[in-house]
Design a protein around this motif. Structure first.
Motif, PDB file in Angstrom:
ATOM      1  N   TYR A 114       4.145   5.201   2.390  1.00 31.21           N
ATOM      2  CA  TYR A 114       5.352   5.390   3.193  1.00 31.21           C
ATOM      3  C   TYR A 114       6.426   4.354   2.848  1.00 31.21           C
ATOM      4  N   GLU A 115       7.644   4.719   3.139  1.00 25.06           N
ATOM      5  CA  GLU A 115       8.817   3.842   2.985  1.00 25.06           C
ATOM      6  C   GLU A 115       8.997   3.277   1.577  1.00 25.06           C
TER       7      GLU A 115
ATOM      8  N   LYS B 225      -5.626  -5.029   1.748  1.00 26.52           N
ATOM      9  CA  LYS B 225      -6.829  -5.569   2.387  1.00 26.52           C
ATOM     10  C   LYS B 225      -7.533  -4.507   3.216  1.00 26.52           C
ATOM     11  N   ALA B 226      -6.763  -3.739   3.973  1.00 29.19           N
ATOM     12  CA  ALA B 226      -7.351  -2.681   4.809  1.00 29.19           C
ATOM     13  C   ALA B 226      -8.022  -1.626   3.941  1.00 29.19           C
ATOM     14  N   MET B 227      -7.344  -1.213   2.880  1.00 30.66           N
ATOM     15  CA  MET B 227      -7.887  -0.193   1.990  1.00 30.66           C
ATOM     16  C   MET B 227      -9.169  -0.706   1.326  1.00 30.66           C
ATOM     17  N   LYS B 228      -9.141  -1.929   0.825  1.00 30.37           N
ATOM     18  CA  LYS B 228     -10.313  -2.489   0.163  1.00 30.37           C
ATOM     19  C   LYS B 228     -11.483  -2.651   1.129  1.00 30.37           C
ATOM     20  N   ARG B 229     -11.192  -3.039   2.353  1.00 35.66           N
ATOM     21  CA  ARG B 229     -12.254  -3.187   3.350  1.00 35.66           C
ATOM     22  C   ARG B 229     -12.958  -1.850   3.580  1.00 35.66           C
ATOM     23  N   PHE B 230     -12.159  -0.784   3.681  1.00 42.17           N
ATOM     24  CA  PHE B 230     -12.737   0.544   3.873  1.00 42.17           C
ATOM     25  C   PHE B 230     -13.589   0.936   2.669  1.00 42.17           C
ATOM     26  N   VAL B 231     -13.042   0.747   1.470  1.00 44.39           N
ATOM     27  CA  VAL B 231     -13.751   1.142   0.248  1.00 44.39           C
ATOM     28  C   VAL B 231     -15.059   0.360   0.115  1.00 44.39           C
ATOM     29  N   GLN B 232     -15.028  -0.917   0.393  1.00 43.32           N
ATOM     30  CA  GLN B 232     -16.223  -1.745   0.247  1.00 43.32           C
ATOM     31  C   GLN B 232     -17.242  -1.486   1.362  1.00 43.32           C
ATOM     32  N   LEU B 233     -16.756  -1.168   2.544  1.00 49.91           N
ATOM     33  CA  LEU B 233     -17.644  -0.885   3.673  1.00 49.91           C
ATOM     34  C   LEU B 233     -18.318   0.479   3.537  1.00 49.91           C
ATOM     35  N   ARG B 234     -17.576   1.462   3.037  1.00 51.36           N
ATOM     36  CA  ARG B 234     -18.069   2.828   2.847  1.00 51.36           C
ATOM     37  C   ARG B 234     -18.807   3.353   4.077  1.00 51.36           C
ATOM     38  N   PRO B 235     -18.103   3.415   5.213  1.00 49.64           N
ATOM     39  CA  PRO B 235     -18.787   3.832   6.439  1.00 49.64           C
ATOM     40  C   PRO B 235     -19.219   5.294   6.450  1.00 49.64           C
TER      41      PRO B 235
ATOM     42  N   ILE C 102      -5.995   7.105   4.611  1.00 46.76           N
ATOM     43  CA  ILE C 102      -5.641   5.720   4.289  1.00 46.76           C
ATOM     44  C   ILE C 102      -4.133   5.681   4.121  1.00 46.76           C
ATOM     45  N   VAL C 103      -3.481   4.862   4.926  1.00 40.97           N
ATOM     46  CA  VAL C 103      -2.036   4.687   4.828  1.00 40.97           C
ATOM     47  C   VAL C 103      -1.820   3.416   4.015  1.00 40.97           C
ATOM     48  N   TYR C 104      -1.164   3.561   2.874  1.00 40.41           N
ATOM     49  CA  TYR C 104      -1.042   2.462   1.911  1.00 40.41           C
ATOM     50  C   TYR C 104       0.417   2.218   1.567  1.00 40.41           C
ATOM     51  N   SER C 105       0.849   0.967   1.729  1.00 43.42           N
ATOM     52  CA  SER C 105       2.242   0.625   1.431  1.00 43.42           C
ATOM     53  C   SER C 105       2.388  -0.260   0.204  1.00 43.42           C
ATOM     54  N   GLY C 106       1.267  -0.755  -0.303  1.00 47.85           N
ATOM     55  CA  GLY C 106       1.325  -1.684  -1.424  1.00 47.85           C
ATOM     56  C   GLY C 106       1.376  -3.136  -0.992  1.00 47.85           C
TER      57      GLY C 106
END
Length: 133
Positions: A108-109, A87-97, A77-81
């Motif tokens: 990053y950055e 939204k991308a991180m939460k979608r992954f966590v909630q989807l739990r594929p 998971i690439v997270y910039s804040g």
């Protein structure tokens, strides 16, 4: 195994693939990249740079696939804040594929102190949803 009725669209390789992908991904819930097709056949010259640009443009979520089935063992998971990143991180966590995979999160950055705070916050969020980071 039963067949599911999932609506999908196959986009043919026309025009600039990067711009086409950016344009269409804004209006779809999920974008799948065939690693061979997008990165290995010279469609893009610098795959690492293109993947970074996709992430920076807010494309979410991105799932890169191989030609053959392989069990998913690791997730990055690439997270910039940013709101898009969250939204991308939460979608992954909630989807739990994938329930049994190792999850790594990078930032990053950002200055080190800010990155540590962001990573701590996102780890708490993931942990509260039962994911070990």
């Amino acid at each position: 195994m039963s067949k599911k009725r999932v609506k999908f669209t196959v986009l043919k390789e026309t025009g600039n693939p990067f711009n086409l992908f950016l344009s269409h991904s804004r209006y779809h819930d999920l974008a799948l990249l065939a690693i061979k097709g997008f990165f290995d056949y010279g469609i893009v010259k610098d795959p690492k740079e293109v993947l970074l640009k996709l992430i920076k443009e807010g494309i979410r979520p991105i799932i890169a696939t191989s030609l053959e089935y392989r069990p998913v063992k690791k997730v990055l998971i690439v997270y910039s804040g940013s709101m898009e990143s969250a939204k991308a991180m939460k979608r992954f966590v909630q989807l739990r594929p994938w329930n049994k995979c190792k999850i790594n999160i990078v930032c990053y950055e950002k200055p080190e102190k800010e990155a540590e705070t962001l990573l701590s916050d996102v780890m708490r969020y993931c942990n509260s949803h039962g994911l070990k980071i």
